[in-house]
Design a protein around this motif. Structure first.
Motif, PDB file in Angstrom:
ATOM      1  N   LEU A 340       0.822  -1.207   0.000  1.00 21.95           N
ATOM      2  CA  LEU A 340       0.000   0.000   0.000  1.00 21.95           C
ATOM      3  C   LEU A 340       0.861   1.264   0.000  1.00 21.95           C
ATOM      4  CD1 LEU A 340      -2.855  -1.144   2.401  1.00 21.95           C
ATOM      5  CD2 LEU A 340      -3.062  -0.590  -0.030  1.00 21.95           C
ATOM      6  N   LEU A 341       1.973   1.240   0.715  1.00 26.33           N
ATOM      7  CA  LEU A 341       2.879   2.394   0.700  1.00 26.33           C
ATOM      8  C   LEU A 341       3.606   2.528  -0.633  1.00 26.33           C
ATOM      9  CD1 LEU A 341       4.468   2.301   4.278  1.00 26.33           C
ATOM     10  CD2 LEU A 341       2.658   3.798   3.424  1.00 26.33           C
ATOM     11  N   GLN A 342       3.438   1.512  -1.495  1.00 29.22           N
ATOM     12  CA  GLN A 342       4.054   1.529  -2.816  1.00 29.22           C
ATOM     13  C   GLN A 342       3.301   2.453  -3.769  1.00 29.22           C
ATOM     14  OE1 GLN A 342       6.925   0.216  -3.676  1.00 29.22           O
ATOM     15  NE2 GLN A 342       6.586   1.172  -5.639  1.00 29.22           N
ATOM     16  N   THR A 343       2.090   2.859  -3.417  1.00 33.17           N
ATOM     17  CA  THR A 343       1.283   3.745  -4.270  1.00 33.17           C
ATOM     18  C   THR A 343       2.072   5.011  -4.613  1.00 33.17           C
ATOM     19  OG1 THR A 343      -0.690   2.956  -3.141  1.00 33.17           O
ATOM     20  CG2 THR A 343      -0.912   4.957  -4.449  1.00 33.17           C
ATOM     21  N   LYS A 344       2.276   5.281  -5.884  1.00 39.18           N
ATOM     22  CA  LYS A 344       3.152   6.401  -6.267  1.00 39.18           C
ATOM     23  C   LYS A 344       2.514   7.432  -7.196  1.00 39.18           C
ATOM     24  CE  LYS A 344       7.563   4.165  -5.648  1.00 39.18           C
ATOM     25  NZ  LYS A 344       7.655   4.809  -4.333  1.00 39.18           N
ATOM     26  N   ALA A 345       1.490   7.060  -7.931  1.00 38.75           N
ATOM     27  CA  ALA A 345       0.955   7.975  -8.937  1.00 38.75           C
ATOM     28  C   ALA A 345       0.639   9.342  -8.353  1.00 38.75           C
ATOM     29  CB  ALA A 345      -0.311   7.382  -9.556  1.00 38.75           C
ATOM     30  N   VAL A 374       3.434   4.595 -12.850  1.00 38.34           N
ATOM     31  CA  VAL A 374       2.238   3.914 -13.367  1.00 38.34           C
ATOM     32  C   VAL A 374       2.286   2.425 -13.044  1.00 38.34           C
ATOM     33  CG1 VAL A 374       1.031   3.239 -15.479  1.00 38.34           C
ATOM     34  CG2 VAL A 374       1.810   5.595 -15.195  1.00 38.34           C
ATOM     35  N   PHE A 375       3.420   1.790 -13.308  1.00 39.45           N
ATOM     36  CA  PHE A 375       3.547   0.353 -13.045  1.00 39.45           C
ATOM     37  C   PHE A 375       3.328   0.049 -11.562  1.00 39.45           C
ATOM     38  CE2 PHE A 375       6.736   0.018 -16.785  1.00 39.45           C
ATOM     39  CZ  PHE A 375       5.687  -0.022 -17.679  1.00 39.45           C
ATOM     40  N   SER A 376       3.956   0.840 -10.699  1.00 46.48           N
ATOM     41  CA  SER A 376       3.878   0.562  -9.259  1.00 46.48           C
ATOM     42  C   SER A 376       2.456   0.738  -8.743  1.00 46.48           C
ATOM     43  CB  SER A 376       4.853   1.451  -8.490  1.00 46.48           C
ATOM     44  OG  SER A 376       4.278   2.610  -8.024  1.00 46.48           O
ATOM     45  N   THR A 377       1.755   1.756  -9.250  1.00 48.41           N
ATOM     46  CA  THR A 377       0.384   2.004  -8.800  1.00 48.41           C
ATOM     47  C   THR A 377      -0.567   0.931  -9.324  1.00 48.41           C
ATOM     48  OG1 THR A 377       0.889   4.366  -8.798  1.00 48.41           O
ATOM     49  CG2 THR A 377      -1.419   3.764  -8.642  1.00 48.41           C
ATOM     50  N   LEU A 378      -0.305   0.436 -10.538  1.00 48.25           N
ATOM     51  CA  LEU A 378      -1.117  -0.650 -11.080  1.00 48.25           C
ATOM     52  C   LEU A 378      -0.971  -1.932 -10.257  1.00 48.25           C
ATOM     53  CD1 LEU A 378      -0.701  -0.348 -14.961  1.00 48.25           C
ATOM     54  CD2 LEU A 378      -2.845  -0.268 -13.677  1.00 48.25           C
ATOM     55  N   LEU A 379       0.199  -2.152  -9.689  1.00 44.70           N
ATOM     56  CA  LEU A 379       0.444  -3.356  -8.898  1.00 44.70           C
ATOM     57  C   LEU A 379      -0.193  -3.292  -7.513  1.00 44.70           C
ATOM     58  CD1 LEU A 379       4.224  -3.981  -9.689  1.00 44.70           C
ATOM     59  CD2 LEU A 379       2.324  -5.486 -10.304  1.00 44.70           C
ATOM     60  N   THR A 380      -0.384  -2.090  -6.994  1.00 43.37           N
ATOM     61  CA  THR A 380      -0.763  -1.925  -5.594  1.00 43.37           C
ATOM     62  C   THR A 380      -2.061  -2.633  -5.230  1.00 43.37           C
ATOM     63  OG1 THR A 380       0.409   0.181  -5.432  1.00 43.37           O
ATOM     64  CG2 THR A 380      -1.301  -0.243  -3.795  1.00 43.37           C
ATOM     65  N   MET A 381      -3.152  -2.296  -5.912  1.00 44.05           N
ATOM     66  CA  MET A 381      -4.459  -2.834  -5.534  1.00 44.05           C
ATOM     67  C   MET A 381      -4.567  -4.353  -5.705  1.00 44.05           C
ATOM     68  SD  MET A 381      -6.502  -0.648  -4.140  1.00 44.05           S
ATOM     69  CE  MET A 381      -8.223  -0.987  -4.482  1.00 44.05           C
ATOM     70  N   PRO A 382      -4.130  -4.933  -6.825  1.00 45.12           N
ATOM     71  CA  PRO A 382      -4.220  -6.397  -6.935  1.00 45.12           C
ATOM     72  C   PRO A 382      -3.444  -7.125  -5.835  1.00 45.12           C
ATOM     73  CG  PRO A 382      -3.791  -5.422  -9.076  1.00 45.12           C
ATOM     74  CD  PRO A 382      -3.656  -4.323  -8.078  1.00 45.12           C
ATOM     75  N   MET A 383      -2.250  -6.633  -5.510  1.00 46.38           N
ATOM     76  CA  MET A 383      -1.450  -7.288  -4.479  1.00 46.38           C
ATOM     77  C   MET A 383      -2.090  -7.117  -3.099  1.00 46.38           C
ATOM     78  SD  MET A 383       0.845  -8.807  -6.131  1.00 46.38           S
ATOM     79  CE  MET A 383       1.736  -9.414  -4.701  1.00 46.38           C
ATOM     80  N   ALA A 384      -2.624  -5.925  -2.827  1.00 47.34           N
ATOM     81  CA  ALA A 384      -3.263  -5.690  -1.527  1.00 47.34           C
ATOM     82  C   ALA A 384      -4.512  -6.553  -1.373  1.00 47.34           C
ATOM     83  CB  ALA A 384      -3.617  -4.208  -1.383  1.00 47.34           C
ATOM     84  N   ARG A 385      -5.319  -6.638  -2.422  1.00 47.99           N
ATOM     85  CA  ARG A 385      -6.524  -7.480  -2.359  1.00 47.99           C
ATOM     86  C   ARG A 385      -6.164  -8.946  -2.159  1.00 47.99           C
ATOM     87  NH1 ARG A 385      -9.012  -4.055  -6.755  1.00 47.99           N
ATOM     88  NH2 ARG A 385     -10.662  -2.862  -5.736  1.00 47.99           N
TER      89      ARG A 385
END
Length: 393
Positions: A340-345, A374-385
């Motif tokens: 979640l702290l990976q969110t960067k956009a 963009v890549f890091s923010t795209l990864l955030t939600m799927p990994m958190a879920r």
């Protein structure tokens, strides 16, 4: 066409095409709207549309239109950063300082260190560093870009995960808030100019005095008066910071950071941020796309973006893993916090825009940083879920 026709056509494109694309791919189930808007901005810029249909592109994105869009984008991002500053709760973080300082410190330092290593690797090729950047500024800027957490977007993600108002959600916000302060502090150091130290010293002293007076005044205000004067305060501090050579975005964050969120009301702040995202920020996303450059990097830009992504993701996960071990967190919680702290956009892109404006990084580096965000923010939600589903099972 009339003088305003290109500007209106540009706005029509900005506000409709990304939204339509987002709905067609499945909405939030596939990607956050903000990520689609950023990608649309890149595609609508000279990197793709400008190269494929240069005549139409030049007819719409005239020099006058670009000036109008960049001015609107600057105002949009000032408002966004201002709200991010207001949402920083230093008092609450101090009350929970052992947990907050340990986690935020490790979650910042680990990706900063790995990002600095990535910066040193990129520094072996002069096309990545900007014309005004010293090597230490470039390495520090790249390192901090890998460490950034986008607090306003994190709030949106926590809402969608239905953990925003939980104890865990509030803890994560505290970590991100402290990291935000560090990010803008490091940015101010990167932008320090020995030729303008006098101006910058005047700014720091004047801001400290005015901040005390402003807090006393704003604590007594309510409703429309509070919002109207807060915008005046934002513009004053942004102008002063820009005059001192610290960039107006540093001033925008400082202007918000000295104000208390409870004066405005959390619900109203959420509504205000959402309206800025809806009404103004898409223009900033397009202006970001207009600044991306592929012609000088090609596949090397993608390679650099993946290198930066590896440094950013690994750094956050290592930092939160260490924090979880030291503080005795439940199993799996460190990975959730790290992702979640990976969110960067947004905040990282704003940070990169400032580095580009000041000549610390090149346009090629800027493109790599935008792709990494963009890549890091795209990864955030799927990994958190995925982590939350696993914990619930």
């Amino acid at each position: 066409m009339t003088a305003y026709a290109p500007f209106l056509l540009a706005l029509l494109i900005i506000f409709t095409l990304p939204w339509l694309a987002w709905r067609l791919i499945g909405g939030d189930r596939v990607a956050p709207l903000v990520v689609v808007q950023i990608m649309a901005g890149i595609l609508l810029g000279p990197a793709l549309v400008g190269a494929l249909v240069p005549t139409a592109y030049d007819a719409i994105f005239t020099p006058r239109t670009l000036d109008q869009l960049f001015g609107l984008a600057a105002w949009a991002v000032m408002l966004f950063v201002f709200v991010a500053g207001i949402e920083v709760d230093i008092g609450h973080a101090w009350r929970e300082r052992k947990d907050a300082l340990t986690t935020s410190g490790l979650a910042l330092l680990a990706p900063l260190a790995l990002g600095a290593v990535a910066g040193l690797i990129l520094l072996t090729d002069n096309r990545w560093i900007g014309p005004e950047g010293a090597p230490w500024q470039f390495v520090a800027g790249i390192g901090m870009a890998c460490a950034v957490t986008a607090l306003p977007i994190l709030v949106l993600f926590l809402e969608r995960l239905e953990i925003l108002r939980t104890a865990l959600g509030q803890r994560i916000l505290r970590y991100a808030s402290l990291d935000d302060i560090a990010v803008w502090g490091v940015l101010a150091l990167i932008l320090l100019d020995t030729a303008r130290l006098g101006k910058q010293a005047v700014f720091v002293v004047a801001f400290a005095i005015l901040a005390i007076l402003t807090r006393k005044l704003f604590a007594r205000l309510k409703g429309g008066d509070l919002w109207a004067l807060s915008l005046g305060w934002l513009l004053l501090v942004a102008f002063a910071a820009d005059w001192a050579g610290l960039h107006f975005m540093v001033g925008a964050f400082l202007a918000g950071a000295v104000l208390d969120a409870h004066w405005f009301g959390l619900e109203r702040l959420d509504q205000f941020r959402d309206r800025v995202l809806l009404l103004l920020m898409p223009v900033f996303f397009l202006s970001t796309g207009l600044r991306t450059r592929w012609d000088m990097g090609g596949l090397d830009v993608l390679g650099a973006a993946l290198l930066l992504l590896l440094a950013a993701v690994a750094g956050k996960l290592i930092g939160t893993k260490l924090a979880g071990h030291l503080l005795g967190w439940p199993k799996g919680q460190a990975r959730l916090v790290g992702w979640l702290l990976q969110t960067k956009a947004l905040i990282m892109i704003i940070f990169a825009n400032i580095l580009l404006d000041e000549g610390v990084i090149s346009a090629t580096s800027f493109t790599a940083l935008v792709l990494m965000a963009v890549f890091s923010t795209l990864l955030t939600m799927p990994m958190a879920r995925r982590i939350l589903r696993k914990d619930a099972a």
